[in-house]
Design an enzyme around this catalytic site. Structure first.
Site, mmCIF file in Angstrom:
data_model
loop_
_atom_site.group_PDB
_atom_site.id
_atom_site.type_symbol
_atom_site.label_atom_id
_atom_site.label_comp_id
_atom_site.label_asym_id
_atom_site.label_seq_id
_atom_site.Cartn_x
_atom_site.Cartn_y
_atom_site.Cartn_z
ATOM 1 N N GLU A 58 19.155 -48.763 -28.948
ATOM 2 C CA GLU A 58 19.264 -49.867 -28.641
ATOM 3 C C GLU A 58 18.345 -50.709 -29.402
ATOM 4 O O GLU A 58 18.459 -51.735 -29.558
ATOM 5 C CB GLU A 58 18.748 -49.803 -27.263
ATOM 6 C CG GLU A 58 19.041 -51.003 -26.397
ATOM 7 C CD GLU A 58 19.469 -50.664 -25.010
ATOM 8 O OE1 GLU A 58 18.836 -51.268 -24.035
ATOM 9 O OE2 GLU A 58 20.197 -49.860 -24.735
ATOM 10 N N CYS A 97 26.002 -39.653 -22.718
ATOM 11 C CA CYS A 97 25.257 -40.907 -22.457
ATOM 12 C C CYS A 97 26.107 -41.803 -23.194
ATOM 13 O O CYS A 97 26.558 -41.663 -24.230
ATOM 14 C CB CYS A 97 23.785 -40.702 -23.144
ATOM 15 S SG CYS A 97 23.042 -42.179 -23.124
ATOM 16 N N THR A 98 26.064 -43.183 -22.668
ATOM 17 C CA THR A 98 26.953 -44.398 -23.159
ATOM 18 C C THR A 98 26.382 -44.784 -24.646
ATOM 19 O O THR A 98 27.405 -45.144 -25.156
ATOM 20 C CB THR A 98 26.863 -45.343 -22.251
ATOM 21 O OG1 THR A 98 25.152 -45.828 -22.078
ATOM 22 C CG2 THR A 98 27.262 -45.483 -21.085
ATOM 23 N N HIS A 99 25.427 -44.182 -24.956
ATOM 24 C CA HIS A 99 24.771 -44.937 -26.216
ATOM 25 C C HIS A 99 25.157 -43.848 -27.439
ATOM 26 O O HIS A 99 25.093 -44.395 -28.556
ATOM 27 C CB HIS A 99 23.180 -44.955 -26.364
ATOM 28 C CG HIS A 99 22.491 -46.179 -25.440
ATOM 29 N ND1 HIS A 99 22.995 -46.210 -23.869
ATOM 30 C CD2 HIS A 99 22.018 -47.277 -25.470
ATOM 31 C CE1 HIS A 99 22.226 -47.165 -23.431
ATOM 32 N NE2 HIS A 99 21.460 -47.712 -24.310
ATOM 33 N N ASP A 155 27.223 -50.443 -15.704
ATOM 34 C CA ASP A 155 26.198 -49.579 -16.457
ATOM 35 C C ASP A 155 24.916 -49.990 -16.086
ATOM 36 O O ASP A 155 24.642 -50.934 -15.630
ATOM 37 C CB ASP A 155 26.384 -49.554 -17.974
ATOM 38 C CG ASP A 155 25.452 -48.763 -18.865
ATOM 39 O OD1 ASP A 155 25.344 -47.297 -18.404
ATOM 40 O OD2 ASP A 155 24.983 -49.185 -19.804
ATOM 41 N N SER A 156 23.914 -49.088 -16.538
ATOM 42 C CA SER A 156 22.410 -49.212 -16.290
ATOM 43 C C SER A 156 21.964 -50.661 -17.247
ATOM 44 O O SER A 156 21.103 -51.170 -17.106
ATOM 45 C CB SER A 156 21.696 -48.189 -16.880
ATOM 46 O OG SER A 156 21.787 -47.704 -17.908
ATOM 47 N N CYS A 168 28.338 -45.191 -16.855
ATOM 48 C CA CYS A 168 26.945 -44.867 -16.988
ATOM 49 C C CYS A 168 26.990 -43.402 -16.833
ATOM 50 O O CYS A 168 27.276 -43.208 -15.448
ATOM 51 C CB CYS A 168 26.165 -45.716 -16.247
ATOM 52 S SG CYS A 168 24.328 -45.163 -16.378
ATOM 53 N N ASN A 169 26.559 -42.406 -17.541
ATOM 54 C CA ASN A 169 26.391 -41.073 -17.300
ATOM 55 C C ASN A 169 25.388 -40.715 -16.067
ATOM 56 O O ASN A 169 25.582 -40.004 -15.111
ATOM 57 C CB ASN A 169 26.229 -40.260 -18.389
ATOM 58 C CG ASN A 169 27.365 -39.738 -19.323
ATOM 59 O OD1 ASN A 169 27.677 -38.742 -18.921
ATOM 60 N ND2 ASN A 169 27.670 -40.613 -20.138
ATOM 61 N N THR A 170 24.227 -41.473 -16.104
ATOM 62 C CA THR A 170 23.203 -41.190 -15.208
ATOM 63 C C THR A 170 23.522 -42.097 -13.861
ATOM 64 O O THR A 170 23.503 -41.123 -12.617
ATOM 65 C CB THR A 170 21.800 -42.112 -15.704
ATOM 66 O OG1 THR A 170 21.620 -41.796 -17.095
ATOM 67 C CG2 THR A 170 20.731 -41.640 -14.813
ATOM 68 N N TYR A 190 17.994 -46.212 -16.699
ATOM 69 C CA TYR A 190 18.234 -45.511 -15.308
ATOM 70 C C TYR A 190 17.562 -43.947 -15.760
ATOM 71 O O TYR A 190 17.422 -43.671 -14.456
ATOM 72 C CB TYR A 190 19.717 -45.340 -14.914
ATOM 73 C CG TYR A 190 20.135 -46.478 -14.195
ATOM 74 C CD1 TYR A 190 19.333 -47.582 -13.910
ATOM 75 C CD2 TYR A 190 21.326 -46.512 -13.651
ATOM 76 C CE1 TYR A 190 20.028 -48.874 -13.181
ATOM 77 C CE2 TYR A 190 21.925 -47.660 -12.833
ATOM 78 C CZ TYR A 190 21.147 -48.689 -12.607
ATOM 79 O OH TYR A 190 21.618 -49.615 -12.004
ATOM 80 N N GLY A 191 17.642 -43.476 -16.706
ATOM 81 C CA GLY A 191 17.374 -42.179 -17.071
ATOM 82 C C GLY A 191 15.902 -41.585 -16.772
ATOM 83 O O GLY A 191 15.804 -40.545 -16.422
HETATM 84 N N1 DGL Z 1 23.537 -45.881 -19.495
HETATM 85 C C1 DGL Z 1 22.706 -44.523 -19.411
HETATM 86 C C2 DGL Z 1 23.647 -43.257 -19.405
HETATM 87 O O1 DGL Z 1 24.677 -43.192 -19.942
HETATM 88 C C3 DGL Z 1 21.594 -44.520 -20.645
HETATM 89 C C4 DGL Z 1 20.593 -45.589 -20.595
HETATM 90 C C5 DGL Z 1 19.636 -45.372 -19.382
HETATM 91 O O2 DGL Z 1 18.922 -44.394 -19.280
HETATM 92 O O3 DGL Z 1 19.749 -46.392 -18.559
HETATM 93 O O4 DGL Z 1 23.016 -42.235 -19.130
#
Ligand code: DGL
Length: 269
Positions: free
Chosen positions: A156, A188-190, A12-13, A75-77, A44-45
């Site tokens: 976060e 998004c993971t969060h 993940d990011s 990670c979705n991004t 990463y977003g």
């Molecule tokens: N982990 C990223 C996602 O799932 C969210 C956090 C980021 O922007 O890196 O898209």
């Protein structure tokens, strides 16, 4: 080491992907996990597609070198922008999975929605990947997307289930862009951490799609199909980050359920 005994590589990011790792641990308690969070480059977003592809490939190669039997891009991004490159480069050596395809399959199997919403980072929404993949699977579905960039940093920093998170969530979800949706994908993971608040906003009238469980079940199914499930002894899980601070380590608890020890591993030197 036999192939099935090898670890599952997850990246993940940052530490948000631990929600996916935690869901995988629940459905596959016998598997060894190697997690990499690119905390040096998160979020990463806000990054360009080029940067996300570059980081994803570098981490993918690291997990392959760590002898992982599969890679899950948690990670979705990175799944939106880096998956194809990781797959093209490493896909002949080990299976590469992302967090988007299992959700698209899940929605298309449901056959119950006419209008669906997607919320995620700027990069995920700009890539329009959910829209493209959902429409390819369910051509008459109306997909409504909204970038919600404040949500990941808000969570976060520990702002959830309080007044501030309620105000920000209400402000995003009341956007006309999400009008009349029957379900909302938390891309998004969060976001699993604010699932209850999102549910409250909608008064439980729409389905909130928590992608982590769907992804974890899909990883299990794919490993099963490929004969890759670990039948032997479980090894020691390892958690790497590219930049380690005590604040990242403390926050692991909110995403994983318990605090874990992070090891620093800088892939960029
Ligand atoms: N982990 C990223 C996602 O799932 C969210 C956090 C980021 O922007 O890196 O898209």
């Amino acid at each position: 080491m036999s192939l099935t005994n090898k670890p599952i590589g997850i990246f993940d990011s940052g530490i948000g992907g631990l929600t996916v790792a935690s869901a995988i641990r629940k459905v596959l308690p016998n598997e060894t996990l190697i997690y990499f969070g690119d905390t040096a480059h998160m979020p990463y977003g806000d990054k360009s597609a080029e940067a996300i592809k570059y980081y994803s490939l570098k981490i993918g190669k690291f997990l392959q070198q760590m002898d992982c039997k599969t890679i899950v891009i948690a990670c979705n991004t990175a799944s939106s922008l880096g998956y194809q490159d990781v797959k093209d480069f490493l896909g002949d050596k080990l299976p590469v999975m992302n967090v988007i395809d299992p959700v698209v399959d899940f929605i298309s199997r449901q056959k119950k929605y006419n209008q669906i919403g997607v919320i995620g980072t700027k990069a995920t929404i700009k890539s329009a990947i959910y829209q493209r993949k959902l429409l390819a699977a369910v051509p008459d579905l109306v997909v409504k997307s909204l970038a919600t960039p404040l949500l990941a940093p808000m969570i976060e920093e520990g702002f959830y289930e309080n007044k501030i998170s309620k105000t920000i969530i209400d402000s995003y979800l009341s956007s006309p862009k999400l009008k009349n949706i029957e379900a909302l994908i938390l891309a998004c993971t969060h976001y699993p951490l604010i699932q209850n608040e999102i549910n409250q906003y909608y008064g439980s009238k729409i389905d909130i799609i928590n992608t982590t469980e769907i992804v974890a079940n899909d990883v299990k199914m794919q490993l099963q199909e490929k004969g890759l499930l670990n039948l032997g002894k479980k090894g020691k899980d390892q958690f790497f980050v590219s930049d380690k601070t005590s604040s990242f380590e403390n926050s692991t608890r909110i995403f994983f359920g318990n605090k874990i020890n992070l090891q620093q591993k800088n892939l960029w030197i």
